[in-house]
Enzyme design. Structure first.
Site, short mmCIF file in Angstrom:
data_model
loop_
_atom_site.label_atom_id
_atom_site.label_comp_id
_atom_site.label_asym_id
_atom_site.label_seq_id
_atom_site.Cartn_x
_atom_site.Cartn_y
_atom_site.Cartn_z
N ASN A 171 1.40 -1.90 -16.72
CA ASN A 171 0.24 -2.56 -17.32
C ASN A 171 -0.88 -1.60 -17.75
O ASN A 171 -1.64 -1.92 -18.66
CB ASN A 171 -0.28 -3.70 -16.44
CG ASN A 171 -0.66 -3.26 -15.06
OD1 ASN A 171 -0.34 -2.15 -14.62
ND2 ASN A 171 -1.34 -4.12 -14.33
N GLU A 266 -0.59 1.40 -4.34
CA GLU A 266 -1.42 0.33 -4.89
C GLU A 266 -0.46 -0.72 -5.35
O GLU A 266 0.21 -0.53 -6.37
CB GLU A 266 -2.14 0.80 -6.14
CG GLU A 266 -3.09 1.91 -6.01
CD GLU A 266 -3.85 2.06 -7.32
OE1 GLU A 266 -3.23 2.43 -8.33
OE2 GLU A 266 -5.04 1.79 -7.32
N CYS A 300 -3.50 -6.19 -11.86
CA CYS A 300 -3.39 -6.31 -10.40
C CYS A 300 -4.57 -7.09 -9.87
O CYS A 300 -4.43 -7.86 -8.93
CB CYS A 300 -3.29 -4.94 -9.75
SG CYS A 300 -4.65 -3.84 -10.15
P1 NAP Z 1 7.15 -2.23 -10.60
O1 NAP Z 1 8.29 -2.99 -11.13
O2 NAP Z 1 6.99 -2.09 -9.13
O3 NAP Z 1 7.24 -0.78 -11.28
C1 NAP Z 1 6.27 0.20 -11.03
C2 NAP Z 1 6.85 1.56 -11.29
O4 NAP Z 1 7.90 1.83 -10.35
C3 NAP Z 1 7.49 1.74 -12.67
O5 NAP Z 1 7.18 3.03 -13.13
C4 NAP Z 1 8.98 1.62 -12.37
O6 NAP Z 1 9.78 2.26 -13.32
C5 NAP Z 1 9.05 2.32 -11.04
N1 NAP Z 1 10.23 2.03 -10.23
C6 NAP Z 1 11.08 0.98 -10.30
N2 NAP Z 1 12.03 1.09 -9.34
C7 NAP Z 1 11.77 2.22 -8.67
C8 NAP Z 1 12.37 2.87 -7.54
N3 NAP Z 1 13.45 2.39 -6.93
N4 NAP Z 1 11.82 4.02 -7.12
C9 NAP Z 1 10.73 4.53 -7.71
N5 NAP Z 1 10.12 3.96 -8.76
C10 NAP Z 1 10.63 2.82 -9.22
O7 NAP Z 1 5.77 -2.84 -11.13
P2 NAP Z 1 5.37 -3.23 -12.63
O8 NAP Z 1 6.10 -4.46 -13.02
O9 NAP Z 1 5.42 -2.03 -13.51
O10 NAP Z 1 3.82 -3.57 -12.42
C11 NAP Z 1 3.38 -4.82 -12.00
C12 NAP Z 1 2.99 -4.78 -10.54
O11 NAP Z 1 2.09 -3.73 -10.30
C13 NAP Z 1 2.27 -6.04 -10.10
O12 NAP Z 1 2.74 -6.44 -8.86
C14 NAP Z 1 0.82 -5.58 -10.00
O13 NAP Z 1 0.02 -6.34 -9.13
C15 NAP Z 1 0.97 -4.18 -9.55
N6 NAP Z 1 -0.20 -3.39 -9.85
C16 NAP Z 1 -0.99 -2.99 -8.83
C17 NAP Z 1 -2.13 -2.26 -9.08
C18 NAP Z 1 -3.02 -1.84 -7.97
O14 NAP Z 1 -3.83 -1.00 -8.21
N7 NAP Z 1 -2.91 -2.39 -6.78
C19 NAP Z 1 -2.46 -1.92 -10.39
C20 NAP Z 1 -1.63 -2.34 -11.43
C21 NAP Z 1 -0.49 -3.07 -11.14
P3 NAP Z 1 10.61 1.41 -14.42
O15 NAP Z 1 9.61 0.80 -15.32
O16 NAP Z 1 11.45 2.42 -15.09
O17 NAP Z 1 11.41 0.39 -13.65
#
Ligand code: NAP
Length: 498
Positions: A171, A266, A300
């Site tokens: 995002n 995060e 988030c």
């Molecule tokens: P995600 O599916 O957890 O992916 C995050 C990152 O992890 C991506 O770069 C992804 O790469 C990578 N990834 C996937 N599988 C992995 C593994 N086994 N090992 C290491 N890395 C791996 O999250 P998203 O859909 O991108 O983002 C949405 C989520 O992020 C929501 O839950 C949101 O609340 C949270 N978020 C939290 C914050 C905060 O500051 N707390 C801020 C923004 C977003 P790929 O894309 O290649 O799969």
């Protein structure tokens, strides 16, 4: 006008596939394979990135280790100077980077530009903050602890951790990458970036701005590929000395698998908006719409559940509905307020939550409408705790309203969540606001405004499943360092003059 991958960015593209960055050069993977990035709006392949191999990951880790040693010896002011340079280059090239954000993650055009500009500002601020806080150490004297004379002086200062692995989510693929890169580099670490697949091309352009600024070879690298394929190899790599991750539940499994390295996590949130009956209802409605529906709820810190006193619920729901009717729904290129969500599977997940609420009797304030990945904004009233949407994070433009009869009920719902990122309270009574804030089990509580991550130097942290550690520029710099002490042992106790 297609700007991405052209001009100064031409070297990051190899035919149809964007290169990865290793040892100061743009390279094509020996895998011969690429990963497609599907445009959420057209649902067609927009870009391709390299599917890096484990050997290529090993190589960037080795290079990072060597480059970090020399970087740690580079004077702090010089590290800051390079970061300022990168920030300026990033802002200069905001247009092509923003174009990628529009095409890869359907970010509204204006917000895409803001993300890049904010990222440049974040990098500059980090350089300034680093110069200040890393330029200071501590002197402790021994005679404050019982049984000691004043014969030991302890000098403590901050040293880098080594190689930081940064994994941001889709995002904010640029902003949440630089919020890790800046602190890591100013503190003297090397940085390996694994960008999210959706958002990888924007991130590669951003990395090229650091390349153009002239950082030493190998200090920064960027490997691409699906997280599900190379993620474990990266996070469990022995060359990694710190992991800074932002994303969903993946972070929980990474935390269980990672070795003995500091973790900054995060993760998700289910930010509650508690509205008391003395609140300014126009302020509430404006913040619910902005907080719940900006970037189609894919933030988030989006408002993810409204907990509102029954006495004012009808009035607020009406005001929110009036504002929702005015939102522009459509493609990001047109600067629409509501744009397609990132993937078809995300849209299906959101739809699943909506249908579950429908079956269990929630009131739909608008008709549920979806075309492809585009979901029209929807407020769900009279949501009850037995509905999935009361607890789960939709990451889409659908927002549940739960009517409450006491403040305690609101606090109870907020604290029963497995998440604890942020929350907000609307009331004109500051004393009540403070008491409620203290009772809420979340990393931050906003009083009379929707949750938000910024300004970027504020501490930012999640409790429970929402994270480990605290971010914000200062906290991230500190987190990416370790304290090192040198103790001077005097032959005899000293004394304080005067
Ligand atoms: P995600 O599916 O957890 O992916 C995050 C990152 O992890 C991506 O770069 C992804 O790469 C990578 N990834 C996937 N599988 C992995 C593994 N086994 N090992 C290491 N890395 C791996 O999250 P998203 O859909 O991108 O983002 C949405 C989520 O992020 C929501 O839950 C949101 O609340 C949270 N978020 C939290 C914050 C905060 O500051 N707390 C801020 C923004 C977003 P790929 O894309 O290649 O799969």
């Amino acid at each position: 006008m297609a700007l991405a991958g052209t001009g100064v960015f031409a070297e990051i593209l190899d035919g149809e596939v964007y290169r990865y960055y290793s040892d100061g050069e743009w390279r094509s993977s020996a895998s011969g394979k690429s990963v497609a990035i599907v445009n959420p709006t057209t649902r067609k392949t927009q870009y391709r990135v390299q599917a890096c191999t484990q050997e290529e990951v090993n190589k960037v880790m080795d290079e990072a280790k060597v480059a970090q040693k020399a970087w740690a010896r580079t004077p702090l002011w010089k590290r800051a100077e390079l970061l300022h340079k990168a920030a300026a280059i990033l802002k200069e090239h905001k247009a092509p980077i923003a174009e990628c954000l529009v095409k890869e993650i359907a970010k509204p055009a204006k917000d895409a530009v803001s993300e890049v500009v904010r990222s440049g500002d974040l990098v500059s601020y980090t350089a300034e903050e680093g110069v200040r806080i890393l330029g200071e150490g501590k002197l402790l004297v021994s005679d404050s602890f019982p049984g000691n004379e004043r014969n030991k002086y302890c000098l403590s200062s901050k040293i880098p951790l080594g190689v930081v692995l940064a994994i941001p989510p889709f995002n904010y693929p640029v902003n949440l990458a630089v919020s890790k890169i800046g602190p890591a580099l100013i503190a003297g670490n090397a940085l390996v970036l694994k960008p999210p697949t959706q958002g990888a091309v924007a991130a590669l352009h951003m990395v090229h701005c650091f390349h153009l600024a002239g950082f030493p070879k190998g200090l920064i690298s960027c490997v691409t590929g699906k997280g599900s394929e190379i993620g474990d190899f990266l996070t469990m790599h022995p060359g990694v000395n710190c992991i800074s991750f932002t994303g969903g539940d993946t972070g929980i499994s990474i935390s269980k698998k990672a070795g003995m390295v500091p973790l900054q996590m995060e993760l998700g949130g289910k930010d509650a908006c508690i509205v008391l009956d003395d609140a300014d209802l126009d302020l509430v409605a404006g913040n619910i719409v902005k907080g719940g529906f900006s970037y189609s709820g894919q933030r988030c810190t989006a408002v993810k559940v409204v907990l509102i006193m029954e006495s004012i619920a009808d009035a607020v729901v009406q005001k929110v509905n009036a504002k929702l009717a005015k939102l522009k729904v459509g493609p990001p290129e047109d600067d629409s307020d509501i744009t397609p969500v990132v993937t078809e599977s995300s849209a299906n997940f959101i739809e699943g939550l909506v249908m579950d609420a429908k079956e269990k009797g929630a009131t739909f304030c608008q008709e549920y409408r979806r075309e492809g990945n585009l979901i029209w904004p929807l407020l769900l009233d009279h949501v009850r705790p037995d509905m999935r949407i009361a607890w789960e994070e939709p990451f889409g433009p659908v927002l549940p309203v739960i009517r409450i009869n006491s403040v305690e009920e609101g606090i109870h719902h907020c604290n029963a969540s497995n998440f604890g990122l942020q929350g907000c309270i609307f009331t004109r009574d500051i004393n009540k606001a403070i008491l409620i804030s203290d009772a809420m089990e979340t990393g931050t509580v906003q009083i009379n405004s929707a949750p938000a991550r910024g300004p970027d130097h504020f501490p930012f942290q999640g409790l429970k499943d929402s994270g480990i550690g605290s971010q914000g520029i200062t906290n991230s710099i500190n987190m990416m360092t370790k304290v090192k002490s040198t103790v001077i042992n005097l032959p005899s106790p000293s004394y304080t003059m005067g």
